[in-house]
Motif scaffolding. Structure first.
Motif, PDB file in Angstrom:
ATOM      1  N   UNK A   1      33.020 -60.264  98.435  1.00 30.81           N
ATOM      2  CA  UNK A   1      34.041 -59.432  97.802  1.00 30.81           C
ATOM      3  C   UNK A   1      35.389 -59.971  98.236  1.00 30.81           C
ATOM      4  N   UNK A   2      36.189 -60.388  97.269  1.00 25.16           N
ATOM      5  CA  UNK A   2      37.503 -60.939  97.573  1.00 25.16           C
ATOM      6  C   UNK A   2      38.553 -59.968  97.036  1.00 25.16           C
ATOM      7  N   UNK A   3      39.340 -59.411  97.939  1.00 18.99           N
ATOM      8  CA  UNK A   3      40.378 -58.482  97.501  1.00 18.99           C
ATOM      9  C   UNK A   3      41.731 -59.186  97.541  1.00 18.99           C
ATOM     10  N   UNK A   4      42.557 -58.899  96.535  1.00 15.70           N
ATOM     11  CA  UNK A   4      43.867 -59.538  96.502  1.00 15.70           C
ATOM     12  C   UNK A   4      44.972 -58.567  96.148  1.00 15.70           C
ATOM     13  N   UNK A   5      46.090 -58.662  96.870  1.00 14.16           N
ATOM     14  CA  UNK A   5      47.303 -57.928  96.523  1.00 14.16           C
ATOM     15  C   UNK A   5      48.459 -58.734  97.068  1.00 14.16           C
ATOM     16  N   UNK A   6      49.676 -58.386  96.698  1.00 17.66           N
ATOM     17  CA  UNK A   6      50.855 -59.194  97.016  1.00 17.66           C
ATOM     18  C   UNK A   6      50.584 -60.639  96.593  1.00 17.66           C
ATOM     19  N   UNK A   7      50.906 -61.589  97.442  1.00 21.62           N
ATOM     20  CA  UNK A   7      50.699 -62.986  97.039  1.00 21.62           C
ATOM     21  C   UNK A   7      49.514 -63.590  97.767  1.00 21.62           C
ATOM     22  N   UNK A   8      48.649 -62.740  98.256  1.00 24.77           N
ATOM     23  CA  UNK A   8      47.519 -63.196  99.047  1.00 24.77           C
ATOM     24  C   UNK A   8      46.566 -64.089  98.237  1.00 24.77           C
ATOM     25  N   UNK A   9      45.928 -65.014  98.943  1.00 22.84           N
ATOM     26  CA  UNK A   9      44.957 -65.888  98.271  1.00 22.84           C
ATOM     27  C   UNK A   9      43.649 -65.889  99.057  1.00 22.84           C
ATOM     28  N   UNK A  10      42.536 -65.795  98.343  1.00 18.19           N
ATOM     29  CA  UNK A  10      41.246 -65.881  99.027  1.00 18.19           C
ATOM     30  C   UNK A  10      40.394 -66.929  98.332  1.00 18.19           C
TER      31      UNK A  10
ATOM     32  N   UNK B   1      35.781 -60.537  92.608  1.00 14.72           N
ATOM     33  CA  UNK B   1      37.177 -60.528  93.051  1.00 14.72           C
ATOM     34  C   UNK B   1      37.909 -59.383  92.382  1.00 14.72           C
ATOM     35  N   UNK B   2      38.782 -58.736  93.120  1.00 12.08           N
ATOM     36  CA  UNK B   2      39.654 -57.716  92.534  1.00 12.08           C
ATOM     37  C   UNK B   2      41.077 -58.114  92.904  1.00 12.08           C
ATOM     38  N   UNK B   3      41.878 -58.426  91.901  1.00 11.89           N
ATOM     39  CA  UNK B   3      43.165 -59.055  92.195  1.00 11.89           C
ATOM     40  C   UNK B   3      44.327 -58.285  91.587  1.00 11.89           C
ATOM     41  N   UNK B   4      45.283 -57.932  92.430  1.00 15.11           N
ATOM     42  CA  UNK B   4      46.458 -57.241  91.936  1.00 15.11           C
ATOM     43  C   UNK B   4      47.702 -58.089  92.179  1.00 15.11           C
TER      44      UNK B   4
END
Lengths: 250, 480, 380
Positions: free
Chosen positions: C229-238, C259-262
């Motif tokens: 599970x890859x979570x993303x918010x702001x400018x984060x990268x996974x 992935x859930x990306x905001x």
């Protein structure tokens, strides 16, 4: 309860509804019949508040208020319920969680106390019993992997739990075998009351043998071309829609 | 099964050599050779300048090594870059009878009357390319009446230099890749087609490529421009003689679709694949790209790849116009020692652009078959959609099937779906069919054609029949 | 067999020669660690307050709990581990870790264990190296949580999992760093005959987080599952870059990444399934789904199949898109607000990965961490 005035609606720029007039009083059950492509399903989707259907003219008055400016959830909280023809499967979302959230959203809107999980479960179990549903049902993901009959029963279960005032049954008989059809109809009939109105949208007369309407409207090419009493359904069954089509062309 | 494998040996039907007097340039590549090609073709200055620019770029570039293919280093100085029949051709009637006979043997009608007589159903206009030059184009007159230009590339350079200068390299720039740069420097001929505004081309246009000469490379160029509201369906076929050497084929195809235009491009590639031990065969390094320039334009690639020792090609679509559509339908069959690395790129730039990819790879023998594809949704491609389906079928335990999709989504309103499966022809299916009286070969062929059906449906009727037959021939001897 | 010291020296030499992989490297195409180079000092040993984990490490050093170090292991185990280190392909971060790691900490016990690795603030890199090799026929469940204080630190973890004959090994790996810290985990997992390895990779927070996974199925009956599970918010990268290699017949694998990306976050998934020639009766499945919520969110996906045997069943699927509008409409038609409907659907999406964690206590801990970060993801 519901009054539709000169309703025009289009999808992707294509006009589907071309001036619908309809009046439904509290406690009444009306049926909308018509051949495929006549606009039946569009009508229920527009009442529900689908955003990809554009209303170009007319109004829908519900309890004295034009609901066209209301969002889909606001309409639901005001007591409008659609039993969909093709209920959407939502994998991963548990039926119980979903229903409880919905019940409480509506209760809150009505100024009622939110149900705790014990009371909610009690009510849900009772409703499921009425519908002859397996109690395991509530633990499954919403409509995910459900048979056609199970999906329709799940819609009716939601109707029981949300206690709407206006119920639109959109082709509820499609995909149901005779036993399931009887279960569903019995449940709907029990739910009828002087405060509630029903709009039964159907292609076939079959469902109307079980859910008796007060009035029948025939929809063709986006307009109601004929209205009458319950006898109209039988007439249609014998002559089919061809006569209506022919008359409409003239 | 082993017995069937031993008994059968694929025969390449088009492996004959035509005895015809040829003019062949000396081997090797340098600026002088390029000047010779350009002079020989009497080209305007802009063409020579462009070629030299491409050559300079090519010299700076490295041969790509990322594809899943293995081949000995190509000695680019040991290839002749120009070969043409000696006899000059003024019209189709002047055609060397040997060459005419060659195309007849291949089933390519170069006499309009024959086609009109209804031998092959709907008329098809043909541009036939023999080694480095176009030897004839049929139905020019009929097409010209509609304003359609369909001729050899050389002729287009002479007759329509303004169109060539405007569009040449506008989709595949000279620096695009190693093989396209090489092609840009040395290409000798090819087909040119322009469909004017509002014209629906009434017949299939077709180019038929034939490599004949030994020790030569074939570098042709195809440029198709469909102006606003036009439609064209274009077919491309290719064969080569069976030779023990490897022949290089590095073509470039550029398509430009303006507003509301639709270009349908179908290929049946049947270059000589080499013998069953992997000796000989064509190295097919091709760059094909279409630009959906105008709004609502559409480009559809369909390919059936059965030939070549090595195939390296990725027919692509750049979806620039809003609501434009790109499609790629592919069947790639490899048998014996063939290697294929093929796929597509769908570059979504415009709003509400849509692309569809259907790729069917079939590997048999000791072959290797790879799908490589890119779906890129740029930040501005609001509402873009892609659906990709890539299936591989393995026949026998010594072959390989690979799938390398790249998905890059930079717009959150996009919907991109990719599915891929790899499986073998099931024993149960074969058993069932054989129990109903089919031979093992027939059973495999039936299963395979079912597997490819979605793609064949995209081909024009006559081509689909050809493709089906070709598939059968390619897989002969593969059951084991 | 070269000694650990010899391997460390070799690794050091390689790092000096080749440096860390950058964008020119195919496996690092979408993931760049800016300002990270082998010149960054190794984080110093520090005491720390543990949070109740059985084993607590700070900056690569054991602070609390019991772990064996490699030199105390039986010779067969030492040589097995060292030979695996020796044949690992060069990937920069792994060699950097080997050259800098203090020691190799070994987990040999069966049962359930919670481990926590923490990096203190500062511009430094921690290089913990762990080898997990439980006894044959046992069942082991590990929950390894990586945290870091605010600061430009790098957690550069190397993990070796060996599941011998009939062993069941579950690992829940959680990267949950401060938003300025980054982490790279190199995980090499070997499933031998009839062994089962299940790895759940949760990349919840951090500037850049990455898992480089190499899974090898070496014996018949081996099964490997990798869920992420890859979570993303702001400018984060996974990033998850996984290679699963079926080296034996009768092996199965399953890989599922969501992935859930905001906002302007991004994620990269590379899943490479390799089936060796003659590795028949292999079943390998892979699925990658990305939910793009933010206007500038980006998803990159490379599901790859490399198949050299014919009696196999392999499939992969990838999809990128928004929340399903029909599901949203359905929920809203029952009176649920837009925001709540979104939240329900996002949580359900994440739950599909979390439901795979068999240990209920660990799942509970993970769920609350995920829920915490999902608030940022759902509302942006």
């Amino acid at each position: 309860m519901l009054e539709i005035r000169n309703l025009h609606a289009e999808v992707d720029g294509k006009p589907i509804l071309k001036g619908i007039h309809l009046k439904l009083a509290a406690g009444e059950t009306h049926a909308i019949m018509g051949p495929n492509g006549s606009g039946k399903s569009t009508l229920s989707q527009v009442i529900a508040g689908r955003e990809d259907y554009t209303v170009t003219q007319g109004e829908i008055i519900y309890n004295g208020r034009n609901i066209l400016e209301l969002s889909v959830e606001e309409r639901a909280r005001e007591g409008i319920f659609i039993a969909f023809q093709y209920p959407t499967a939502i994998p991963g979302v548990n039926n119980m969680q979903f229903l409880r959230t919905a019940v409480n959203a509506i209760r809150k809107h009505r100024g009622e106390k939110e149900l705790n999980s014990g009371d909610f479960l009690k009510e849900a179990r009772y409703a499921m019993q009425q519908l002859d549903m397996n109690p395991e049902f509530i633990k499954r993901a919403v409509n995910d992997g459900f048979s056609g009959g199970e999906k329709k029963k799940n819609e009716i279960l939601q109707m029981y739990m949300l206690k709407p005032r206006l119920v639109i049954l959109d082709e509820t008989d499609s995909g149901l075998d005779i036993d399931a059809l009887q279960d569903v109809s019995r449940a709907v009939n029990q739910f009828r009351s002087p405060e509630r109105s029903f709009l039964v949208v159907t292609h076939y007369q079959r469902l109307l043998d079980y859910i008796k309407p007060d009035h029948i409207h025939v929809l063709f090419d986006g307009r109601i071309v004929k209205s009458g009493g319950p006898e109209l359904a039988l007439e249609l069954e014998q002559s089919g829609y061809d006569e209506i089509k022919a008359a409409a062309v003239l | 099964m082993e017995q069937v494998l031993e008994k059968l040996n694929t025969d390449y039907e088009h492996g004959f050599i035509t005895a015809v007097e040829q003019e062949v340039f000396p081997k090797g590549l340098n600026e002088d050779i390029i000047r010779m090609i350009s002079r020989r073709k009497n080209e305007p200055d802009f063409m020579l300048t462009w070629r030299l620019k491409a050559f300079a770029a090519w010299q700076q570039m490295k041969e790509p090594d990322w594809a899943k293919i293995n081949y000995p280093r190509i000695d680019y100085q040991n290839i002749s870059y120009f070969a043409a029949p000696k006899k000059k051709i003024e019209s189709l009637d002047d055609l060397d009878p040997e060459i005419r006979a060659t195309f007849e043997k291949l089933g390519i009608p170069l006499k309009e009357q024959e086609v009109l007589a209804g031998v092959k159903g709907a008329p098809v206009a043909v541009d036939a390319v023999f080694d480095s030059v176009s030897v004839g184009t049929t139905f020019k007159k009929t097409l010209a009446d509609l304003g359609i230009i369909f001729c050899s590339f050389s002729e287009a350079v002479q007759e329509h230099p303004e169109l060539v200068e405007k569009y040449l390299g506008s989709v595949v720039p000279v620096r695009d890749n190693y093989f396209s740069a090489l092609n840009s420097a040395v290409f000798s001929d090819g087909s040119f087609c322009y469909i004017p505004k509002g014209v629906r081309c009434p017949m299939e246009l077709s180019t038929y490529f034939r490599i004949n000469a030994s020790g030569t490379g074939q570098f042709e160029r195809t440029l198709i421009i469909a102006d606003d509201d036009s439609y064209v369906s274009y077919l491309e076929g290719c064969t080569a003689p069976s030779r023990d050497e490897n022949q290089l084929h590095a073509a470039v195809v550029e398509l430009i679709a303006h507003e509301n235009a639709f270009i349908k491009y179908s290929t049946v590639q049947n270059w000589y694949p080499g013998n069953k031990d992997g000796v000989g065969g064509v190295y097919n390094f091709v760059t094909k790209r279409g630009l959906c320039k105008g709004n609502n334009s559409r480009i559809s690639w369909t390919q059936v790849e059965t030939g070549s020792a090595i195939t390296w090609k990725y027919p692509s679509c750049v979806l620039k116009g809003d609501n434009s559509i790109g499609e790629f339908y592919s069947v790639a069959v490899t048998n014996n020692h063939q290697q294929a690395d093929t796929g597509t790129k769908m570059i979504h730039l415009g709003r509400n652009t849509k692309s569809t990819i259907v790729s069917k790879g079939i590997s048999a023998g000791k072959s290797s078959n790879a799908y490589r594809g890119l779906v890129r949704i740029s930040g501005k491609a609001e509402g873009a959609r892609n659906h990709s389906q890539c299936d591989s079928l393995l026949i026998g335990s010594r072959c390989s099937a690979h799938t390398f999709p790249y998905i890059e989504v930079k717009n959150n309103s996009a919907v991109v779906e990719h599915e891929a499966t790899t499986s073998k022809v099931s024993e149960e299916q074969l058993f069932y069919l054989r129990q109903r009286g089919l031979s093992e070969e027939e059973a495999v062929s039936l299963v395979v054609s079912g597997f490819c059906k979605e793609v064949f449906l995209e081909l024009p009727m006559e081509f689909a029949v050809e493709a089906q037959k070709l598939l059968q021939v390619s897989l002969e001897g593969s059951v084991g | 067999m070269p000694s650990l010291l010899e391997l460390k020296l070799r690794a050091n030499q390689k790092v000096e020669q080749l440096g860390l992989p950058g964008e020119h490297h195919e496996d690092w195409l979408y993931t760049q660690l800016e300002n990270i180079s082998p010149e960054i000092p190794t984080a110093p040993a520090r005491p720390g307050n543990h949070d109740g984990a059985d084993v607590y490490l700070v900056n690569g050093h054991l602070v609390r709990g019991e772990l064996m170090t490699l030199e105390h292991m039986p010779p067969t185990v030492i040589s097995k581990i060292l030979s695996l280190y020796e044949r690992e392909a060069y990937d920069g971060f792994s060699s950097w870790n080997l050259s800098q790691c203090d020691t190799v900490q070994v987990v040999t016990a069966a049962g359930t264990m919670r481990l926590h690795h923490h990096v203190t603030t500062g511009r430094h890199a921690a290089h913990p190296r762990l080898a997990i090799i439980p006894p044959a026929r046992s069942t082991t469940t590990l929950y390894l949580r990586l945290t870091a204080e605010p600061g430009e630190s790098l957690t550069n973890l190397h993990l070796l999992l060996i599941a011998e004959n009939n062993t069941k090994l579950n690992l829940v790996l959680e990267q949950d760093l401060a938003v300025t810290a980054s982490s790279v985990v190199t995980l090499h997992a070997i499933a031998e005959k009839d062994a089962r390895i299940e790895v759940t990779d949760l990349q919840l927070s951090g500037k850049v987080t990455r898992l480089t996974f190499l899974g090898e199925l070496t014996g018949a009956g081996a099964h490997l599952a990798l869920h992420g599970l890859l979570l993303g918010y702001d400018a984060r990268h996974s990033d998850s870059t996984a290679s699963i290699r079926h080296l034996s017949s009768h092996t199965t694998s399953k890989e599922t990444y969501y992935s859930i990306l905001n906002n302007a976050s991004s994620s990269a998934f590379t899943g490479h399934i390799y089936v060796e020639r003659n590795a028949q009766q292999v079943d390998a499945q892979q699925l990658n789904r990305s939910l793009l919520l933010g206007d500038a969110a980006r998803a990159f996906s490379r599901p790859q199949l490399e198949i050299n045997a014919d009696d196999v069943k392999c499939s992969h699927g990838a999809s990128v898109g928004r929340l399903d509008p029909t599901a949203l409409f359905y929920l809203r038609s029952r009176g649920i607000s837009q925001a709540e409907a979104r939240q329900i659907l996002i949580e359900a999406f994440a739950h599909e990965i979390l439901a795979g964690i068999a240990d209920l206590d660990i799942r509970k801990s993970v769920e609350s961490n995920v829920k915490f970060h999902l608030q940022d993801v759902a509302h942006g």
